[in-house]
Design a protein around this motif. Structure first.
Motif, mmCIF file in Angstrom:
data_model
loop_
_atom_site.group_PDB
_atom_site.id
_atom_site.type_symbol
_atom_site.label_atom_id
_atom_site.label_comp_id
_atom_site.label_asym_id
_atom_site.label_seq_id
_atom_site.Cartn_x
_atom_site.Cartn_y
_atom_site.Cartn_z
ATOM 1 N N HIS A 7 -7.919 106.661 -24.559
ATOM 2 C CA HIS A 7 -8.392 107.472 -25.691
ATOM 3 C C HIS A 7 -7.423 107.151 -26.840
ATOM 4 O O HIS A 7 -6.558 107.958 -27.184
ATOM 5 C CB HIS A 7 -8.340 108.947 -25.299
ATOM 6 N N CYS A 25 -3.925 117.660 -25.866
ATOM 7 C CA CYS A 25 -5.035 117.047 -26.609
ATOM 8 C C CYS A 25 -6.186 118.006 -26.890
ATOM 9 O O CYS A 25 -6.967 117.780 -27.799
ATOM 10 C CB CYS A 25 -5.546 115.829 -25.849
ATOM 11 N N LEU A 26 -6.294 119.076 -26.097
ATOM 12 C CA LEU A 26 -7.424 120.015 -26.147
ATOM 13 C C LEU A 26 -8.719 119.292 -25.757
ATOM 14 O O LEU A 26 -8.835 118.114 -26.038
ATOM 15 C CB LEU A 26 -7.568 120.682 -27.517
ATOM 16 N N PRO A 27 -9.698 119.945 -25.126
ATOM 17 C CA PRO A 27 -9.680 121.357 -24.777
ATOM 18 C C PRO A 27 -8.702 121.650 -23.639
ATOM 19 O O PRO A 27 -8.410 120.764 -22.831
ATOM 20 C CB PRO A 27 -11.118 121.622 -24.331
ATOM 21 N N GLN A 42 -6.657 109.558 -29.742
ATOM 22 C CA GLN A 42 -5.844 110.710 -29.347
ATOM 23 C C GLN A 42 -4.365 110.325 -29.292
ATOM 24 O O GLN A 42 -3.498 111.035 -29.801
ATOM 25 C CB GLN A 42 -6.305 111.239 -27.989
ATOM 26 N N ARG A 69 -6.235 114.012 -35.650
ATOM 27 C CA ARG A 69 -7.313 113.082 -35.279
ATOM 28 C C ARG A 69 -8.020 112.581 -36.546
ATOM 29 O O ARG A 69 -8.351 111.413 -36.666
ATOM 30 C CB ARG A 69 -8.308 113.794 -34.351
ATOM 31 N N ARG A 72 -18.238 107.078 -26.969
ATOM 32 C CA ARG A 72 -17.484 107.916 -26.024
ATOM 33 C C ARG A 72 -18.122 107.782 -24.656
ATOM 34 O O ARG A 72 -19.307 108.068 -24.475
ATOM 35 C CB ARG A 72 -17.487 109.377 -26.457
ATOM 36 N N PRO A 113 -19.713 115.162 -23.744
ATOM 37 C CA PRO A 113 -19.528 116.150 -24.819
ATOM 38 C C PRO A 113 -18.219 115.969 -25.585
ATOM 39 O O PRO A 113 -17.304 115.275 -25.130
ATOM 40 C CB PRO A 113 -19.496 117.489 -24.066
ATOM 41 N N SER A 114 -18.154 116.632 -26.725
ATOM 42 C CA SER A 114 -16.958 116.565 -27.572
ATOM 43 C C SER A 114 -17.017 117.674 -28.602
ATOM 44 O O SER A 114 -18.099 118.046 -29.055
ATOM 45 C CB SER A 114 -16.919 115.215 -28.297
ATOM 46 N N LEU A 115 -15.865 118.167 -29.001
ATOM 47 C CA LEU A 115 -15.765 119.046 -30.172
ATOM 48 C C LEU A 115 -14.973 118.310 -31.261
ATOM 49 O O LEU A 115 -15.475 117.978 -32.321
ATOM 50 C CB LEU A 115 -15.091 120.368 -29.796
ATOM 51 N N ARG A 116 -13.694 117.988 -30.952
ATOM 52 C CA ARG A 116 -12.808 117.369 -31.930
ATOM 53 C C ARG A 116 -13.265 115.982 -32.365
ATOM 54 O O ARG A 116 -13.265 115.657 -33.555
ATOM 55 C CB ARG A 116 -11.380 117.244 -31.367
ATOM 56 N N THR A 117 -13.613 115.154 -31.399
ATOM 57 C CA THR A 117 -13.915 113.755 -31.720
ATOM 58 C C THR A 117 -15.137 113.675 -32.627
ATOM 59 O O THR A 117 -15.125 112.983 -33.646
ATOM 60 C CB THR A 117 -14.149 112.976 -30.409
ATOM 61 N N GLU A 170 -13.014 107.554 -26.791
ATOM 62 C CA GLU A 170 -12.524 107.788 -25.431
ATOM 63 C C GLU A 170 -13.418 107.058 -24.452
ATOM 64 O O GLU A 170 -14.627 107.278 -24.401
ATOM 65 C CB GLU A 170 -12.428 109.257 -25.012
HETATM 66 N N1 CP Z 1 -9.208 115.734 -27.587
HETATM 67 C C1 CP Z 1 -10.531 115.428 -27.672
HETATM 68 O O1 CP Z 1 -10.939 114.253 -27.648
HETATM 69 O O2 CP Z 1 -11.333 116.505 -27.840
HETATM 70 P P1 CP Z 1 -12.926 116.501 -27.655
HETATM 71 O O3 CP Z 1 -13.184 116.142 -26.212
HETATM 72 O O4 CP Z 1 -13.360 117.883 -28.006
HETATM 73 O O5 CP Z 1 -13.504 115.467 -28.564
#
Ligand code: CP
Length: 334
Positions: A147, A292-294, A150, A320, A110, A46-50, A142
């Motif tokens: 990563h 880096c979040l989350p 990041q 990013r 990823r 999973p991912s939000l930012r990437t 990543e």
């Molecule tokens: N920092 C980062 O890669 O966030 P995600 O896992 O939400 O993509």
């Protein structure tokens, strides 16, 4: 053909190229850099930012992105050479990578660490298989070892706040978590900070050492850029005089030697490594906070740090977009 799956694909000189272009474009109206181009994005995790940042880079640059979630709409993929594929992985990367390469102009992947085996993370089997079999530029979103997007975004965040990262005292501090996490982010922070010339202090409890090959590579970058790296088990010692503090959790170095219960107990025993305002009081008075979040609030990092004006976690996430625009443009250049 260029690929960016590890910081060694850039080295210190390439890191400068990506960061300079990202900084030059940031704040300017988006140019149609990717007109008629398609980025394929393969997510094993999973991912939000990437996901959102890469899609945004392509769409704002007049291009397109195709997102594929492995095992959910896309076949489960096998990476092992010579595998007898009689289980749930229906397609080999040997076919998937060149087929996707016929449809897109660049491919992003990823694929997190399988966990517990730092030697296997060094091999980075899935991204390495893609790298062997793609026929278009490949970017890591990543992988097990690193990563890089990041790490580069983190350096852009430091530079826009401090002007320069040369000999900038920064601390990478281990953080507690409810489960052991991969080492890709701390590895990338260490490698890019060393390549950017920082004075890096790495603080973690005993047993959480980063892989010797990652440390050796970072040391070589620090030597080349006039930076330095120190390691300590004393968080307060590392923080003294630090201008920026980067908190991140990662699993123990020899996790395969532990049971799951051992690891949970080990992580719980270091709950006092959570970053709080009190922790940060040991750093420079104007020290900035990055992650880096989350982030798991009040486990890894306290509310009072994340909600404080010195936190740069949202700006860091925005960066990013800026470094990835620079990376994709670099990948497509001759
Ligand atoms: N920092 C980062 O890669 O966030 P995600 O896992 O939400 O993509």
């Amino acid at each position: 053909m260029k690929h960016l799956t590890h910081i060694r694909d850039l080295g210190p000189e390439g890191v400068e190229t990506i960061l300079a272009q990202a900084a030059a474009w940031k704040g300017k109206a988006p140019a149609p850099l990717f007109l008629g181009r398609i980025l394929g994005m393969v997510f094993f995790n999973p991912s939000l930012r990437t996901r959102a940042s890469f899609e945004s880079v392509m769409l704002r640059g007049s291009g397109n992105a195709i997102v594929m979630d492995v095992g959910s709409g896309v076949w489960k993929l096998e990476d092992r050479p010579g595998a007898v594929m009689n289980e749930d992985r229906a397609e080999h990367i040997k076919e998937a990578a060149p087929v996707l390469s016929r449809f897109v102009d660049m491919l992003g992947v990823r694929t997190f660490s399988a966990g517990g085996d730092d030697e296997q993370d060094e091999v980075d089997p899935v991204i390495s298989a893609f790298r062997r079999h793609v026929t278009v530029p490949l970017v890591s979103m990543e992988s097990a070892r690193e990563h890089p997007c990041q790490g580069l975004a983190d350096m852009l965040t430091l530079r826009e706040n401090f002007g320069s990262t040369k000999k900038l005292p920064v601390t990478l501090t281990w953080a507690p978590h409810i489960k052991p996490l991969p080492k890709a982010v701390p590895n990338s922070f260490l490698l890019t900070a060393a390549a950017a010339g920082c004075e890096v202090r790495v603080a973690h409890p005993p047993g959480f050492e980063l892989h010797p090959q990652v440390r050796a590579e970072a040391e070589a970058y620090a030597k080349a850029t006039g930076g330095s790296i120190t390691y300590t088990h004393d968080q307060a010692e590392a923080l003294a005089g630090s201008r920026a503090v980067y908190a991140k959790s990662w699993g123990p170095a020899t996790r395969s030697a532990h049971t799951a219960g051992d690891v949970s107990a080990l992580l719980a025993s270091h709950a006092d490594w959570m970053t709080t305002r009190k922790t940060l009081s040991r750093a420079a008075a104007d020290a900035l906070f990055l992650h880096c979040l989350p982030v798991r609030r009040n486990v890894e990092v306290a509310d009072d740090v994340l909600d404080h004006p010195t936190s740069r976690v949202i700006d860091g996430a925005e960066n990013r977009f800026h470094v990835q625009r620079s990376i994709l443009s670099w990948l497509l250049s001759a």
